[in-house]
Motif scaffolding. Structure first.
Motif, PDB file in Angstrom:
ATOM      1  N   ASP A 129      14.566   8.114  -0.622  1.00  0.00           N
ATOM      2  CA  ASP A 129      12.894   8.349  -0.687  1.00  0.00           C
ATOM      3  C   ASP A 129      12.365   7.549  -1.733  1.00  0.00           C
ATOM      4  OD1 ASP A 129      12.653  10.182   0.903  1.00  0.00           O
ATOM      5  OD2 ASP A 129      13.462  12.258  -0.721  1.00  0.00           O
ATOM      6  N   ALA A 130      12.863   7.279  -3.169  1.00  0.00           N
ATOM      7  CA  ALA A 130      12.222   6.576  -4.156  1.00  0.00           C
ATOM      8  C   ALA A 130      12.733   5.001  -3.031  1.00  0.00           C
ATOM      9  CB  ALA A 130      13.305   5.956  -4.755  1.00  0.00           C
ATOM     10  N   LYS A 131      13.192   4.452  -2.302  1.00  0.00           N
ATOM     11  CA  LYS A 131      13.172   3.130  -1.648  1.00  0.00           C
ATOM     12  C   LYS A 131      11.581   2.769  -0.444  1.00  0.00           C
ATOM     13  CE  LYS A 131      18.187   1.759  -1.886  1.00  0.00           C
ATOM     14  NZ  LYS A 131      19.520   1.381  -0.999  1.00  0.00           N
ATOM     15  N   ILE A 132      12.006   4.125   0.288  1.00  0.00           N
ATOM     16  CA  ILE A 132      11.226   3.879   1.132  1.00  0.00           C
ATOM     17  C   ILE A 132       9.635   4.241   0.709  1.00  0.00           C
ATOM     18  CG2 ILE A 132       9.770   5.867   2.523  1.00  0.00           C
ATOM     19  CD1 ILE A 132      13.001   7.006   3.670  1.00  0.00           C
ATOM     20  N   LYS A 151       4.114   0.776  -0.400  1.00  0.00           N
ATOM     21  CA  LYS A 151       3.179   0.864  -0.546  1.00  0.00           C
ATOM     22  C   LYS A 151       2.054  -0.024  -0.805  1.00  0.00           C
ATOM     23  CE  LYS A 151       4.692   3.319  -4.785  1.00  0.00           C
ATOM     24  NZ  LYS A 151       5.089   3.701  -5.937  1.00  0.00           N
ATOM     25  N   HIS A 152       0.630  -0.097  -0.569  1.00  0.00           N
ATOM     26  CA  HIS A 152      -0.127  -1.176  -0.538  1.00  0.00           C
ATOM     27  C   HIS A 152      -0.141  -2.372  -1.891  1.00  0.00           C
ATOM     28  CE1 HIS A 152      -2.170   0.573   2.538  1.00  0.00           C
ATOM     29  NE2 HIS A 152      -2.547   1.567   1.543  1.00  0.00           N
ATOM     30  N   SER A 153      -0.529  -3.492  -1.567  1.00  0.00           N
ATOM     31  CA  SER A 153      -0.082  -4.713  -2.560  1.00  0.00           C
ATOM     32  C   SER A 153      -0.760  -4.076  -4.605  1.00  0.00           C
ATOM     33  CB  SER A 153      -0.583  -5.993  -2.361  1.00  0.00           C
ATOM     34  OG  SER A 153      -2.103  -5.544  -1.791  1.00  0.00           O
ATOM     35  N   ASP A 154      -1.308  -2.574  -4.064  1.00  0.00           N
ATOM     36  CA  ASP A 154      -2.077  -2.119  -5.668  1.00  0.00           C
ATOM     37  C   ASP A 154      -1.499  -1.107  -5.759  1.00  0.00           C
ATOM     38  OD1 ASP A 154      -2.943  -0.552  -3.303  1.00  0.00           O
ATOM     39  OD2 ASP A 154      -4.571  -0.249  -4.637  1.00  0.00           O
ATOM     40  N   GLY A 155      -0.386  -0.484  -4.535  1.00  0.00           N
ATOM     41  CA  GLY A 155       0.880   0.224  -5.641  1.00  0.00           C
ATOM     42  C   GLY A 155       0.462   1.390  -5.147  1.00  0.00           C
ATOM     43  N   THR A 156      -1.357   1.201  -4.778  1.00  0.00           N
ATOM     44  CA  THR A 156      -1.125   3.192  -3.776  1.00  0.00           C
ATOM     45  C   THR A 156      -0.435   3.358  -2.586  1.00  0.00           C
ATOM     46  OG1 THR A 156      -2.954   1.709  -2.387  1.00  0.00           O
ATOM     47  CG2 THR A 156      -3.382   3.078  -4.518  1.00  0.00           C
ATOM     48  N   ALA A 157      -0.174   4.049  -2.068  1.00  0.00           N
ATOM     49  CA  ALA A 157       0.936   4.821  -0.902  1.00  0.00           C
ATOM     50  C   ALA A 157      -0.055   4.702   0.063  1.00  0.00           C
ATOM     51  CB  ALA A 157       1.317   6.083  -1.289  1.00  0.00           C
ATOM     52  N   GLU A 158       0.574   4.200   0.640  1.00  0.00           N
ATOM     53  CA  GLU A 158       0.981   4.031   2.153  1.00  0.00           C
ATOM     54  C   GLU A 158      -0.402   5.613   2.986  1.00  0.00           C
ATOM     55  OE1 GLU A 158      -1.110   2.323   4.740  1.00  0.00           O
ATOM     56  OE2 GLU A 158       0.870   1.028   4.532  1.00  0.00           O
ATOM     57  N   SER A 159      -1.397   5.745   3.790  1.00  0.00           N
ATOM     58  CA  SER A 159      -2.226   6.645   4.132  1.00  0.00           C
ATOM     59  C   SER A 159      -0.823   7.919   5.225  1.00  0.00           C
ATOM     60  CB  SER A 159      -2.876   6.978   4.553  1.00  0.00           C
ATOM     61  OG  SER A 159      -2.911   6.563   5.605  1.00  0.00           O
ATOM     62  N   TRP A 160      -0.943   9.067   5.176  1.00  0.00           N
ATOM     63  CA  TRP A 160      -0.270   9.352   6.636  1.00  0.00           C
ATOM     64  C   TRP A 160      -0.649   8.997   8.164  1.00  0.00           C
ATOM     65  CZ3 TRP A 160       4.390  12.041   6.784  1.00  0.00           C
ATOM     66  CH2 TRP A 160       4.871  12.421   5.240  1.00  0.00           C
ATOM     67  N   SER A 161      -2.414   8.692   8.171  1.00  0.00           N
ATOM     68  CA  SER A 161      -2.123   8.364   9.095  1.00  0.00           C
ATOM     69  C   SER A 161      -2.260   6.562   9.532  1.00  0.00           C
ATOM     70  CB  SER A 161      -3.807   8.216   9.116  1.00  0.00           C
ATOM     71  OG  SER A 161      -4.621   7.955   8.203  1.00  0.00           O
ATOM     72  N   LYS A 162      -2.334   5.608   8.389  1.00  0.00           N
ATOM     73  CA  LYS A 162      -1.753   4.789   8.403  1.00  0.00           C
ATOM     74  C   LYS A 162      -0.002   3.712   9.244  1.00  0.00           C
ATOM     75  CE  LYS A 162      -1.936   0.287   8.852  1.00  0.00           C
ATOM     76  NZ  LYS A 162      -3.020  -0.933   9.880  1.00  0.00           N
ATOM     77  N   ILE A 163       0.566   4.661   8.938  1.00  0.00           N
ATOM     78  CA  ILE A 163       2.138   4.948   9.145  1.00  0.00           C
ATOM     79  C   ILE A 163       2.357   6.009  10.716  1.00  0.00           C
ATOM     80  CG2 ILE A 163       4.051   7.092   8.300  1.00  0.00           C
ATOM     81  CD1 ILE A 163       3.681   6.885   5.353  1.00  0.00           C
ATOM     82  N   ASN A 164       1.355   6.458  10.847  1.00  0.00           N
ATOM     83  CA  ASN A 164       1.124   7.267  12.564  1.00  0.00           C
ATOM     84  C   ASN A 164       0.938   6.128  13.118  1.00  0.00           C
ATOM     85  OD1 ASN A 164       1.556   9.138  13.987  1.00  0.00           O
ATOM     86  ND2 ASN A 164      -0.740   9.337  14.025  1.00  0.00           N
ATOM     87  N   GLU A 165       0.222   5.458  12.847  1.00  0.00           N
ATOM     88  CA  GLU A 165       0.023   4.911  13.469  1.00  0.00           C
ATOM     89  C   GLU A 165       0.533   3.146  13.778  1.00  0.00           C
ATOM     90  OE1 GLU A 165      -3.944   2.080  12.594  1.00  0.00           O
ATOM     91  OE2 GLU A 165      -5.178   3.824  11.777  1.00  0.00           O
ATOM     92  N   TYR A 166       1.808   3.205  13.247  1.00  0.00           N
ATOM     93  CA  TYR A 166       2.402   2.925  13.061  1.00  0.00           C
ATOM     94  C   TYR A 166       3.295   2.999  14.302  1.00  0.00           C
ATOM     95  CZ  TYR A 166       2.481   0.736   8.696  1.00  0.00           C
ATOM     96  OH  TYR A 166       1.433  -0.351   7.520  1.00  0.00           O
ATOM     97  N   PHE A 167       3.609   3.794  14.828  1.00  0.00           N
ATOM     98  CA  PHE A 167       4.126   5.291  15.499  1.00  0.00           C
ATOM     99  C   PHE A 167       3.477   4.987  17.384  1.00  0.00           C
ATOM    100  CE2 PHE A 167       6.445   7.018  11.628  1.00  0.00           C
ATOM    101  CZ  PHE A 167       7.570   6.737  12.267  1.00  0.00           C
ATOM    102  N   LYS A 168       2.358   4.032  17.020  1.00  0.00           N
ATOM    103  CA  LYS A 168       1.978   4.552  18.759  1.00  0.00           C
ATOM    104  C   LYS A 168       1.539   2.768  19.207  1.00  0.00           C
ATOM    105  CE  LYS A 168      -1.794   7.547  17.462  1.00  0.00           C
ATOM    106  NZ  LYS A 168      -2.970   7.721  16.987  1.00  0.00           N
TER     107      LYS A 168
END
Length: 162
Positions: A137-140, A145-162
């Motif tokens: 989980d820590a590696k994932i 994370k974005h370059s500013d250190g914030t987490a990737e949003s669920w909606s953006k992750i979902n786009e990877y699967f489309k």
């Protein structure tokens, strides 16, 4: 007249076909925004849940080791437990129960050892799984994370699967 009916049937079929097959899916958030955590359709297993199951398996192993060992209970100076002593005594006096008691004790002891191994395996495996997945989980999380250190949003992750 038949031609109009045919055109109506074709139109109705086209309307039904446009709906097509729809797979069940997690509902979209009502506000249209992205979720910041797991939604109602997501599988979630907390580390505490794994730890609790592993701990209960450890406790069960200890309790069974102490309270269910019929073969070792009441040992004499030769290391023979009281149940086997009773079996031997009954067999000496030609009671068929002696042999049956010996067989029962053998089966019980075998089943108990199998159950103890299963409890130990569950406890050890869940401890290992908990540690392994915490590391995963820590590696994932670090890789998403974005370059500013914030987490990737669920909606953006979902786009990877489309």
């Amino acid at each position: 007249m038949a031609w109009d009916e045919w055109e109506q049937l074709k139109s109705a079929a086209a309307d039904r076909e446009s709906a097509g097959m729809q797979l069940n899916q997690v509902p979209v958030d009502p506000d249209g925004g992205s979720r910041t955590g797991p939604g109602p359709g997501d599988l979630v297993m907390n580390q505490d849940d794994l730890g609790a199951v592993g701990h209960q398996a450890f406790i069960l192993h200890g309790d069974l080791s102490k309270g269910a060992d019929l073969a070792g209970a009441g040992m004499d100076k030769h290391g023979t437990g009281s149940t086997m002593q009773a079996s031997s005594e009954l067999s000496t006096h030609n009671f068929a129960l002696g042999s049956a008691l010996s067989t029962t004790l053998t089966m019980w002891d075998s089943s108990l050892k199998t159950l103890l191994q299963a409890c130990a395996h569950i406890s050890n495996h869940l401890d290992y799984t908990k540690a392994l997945h915490a590391n995963d989980d820590a590696k994932i999380a670090a890789s998403l994370k974005h370059s500013d250190g914030t987490a990737e949003s669920w909606s953006k992750i979902n786009e990877y699967f489309k």
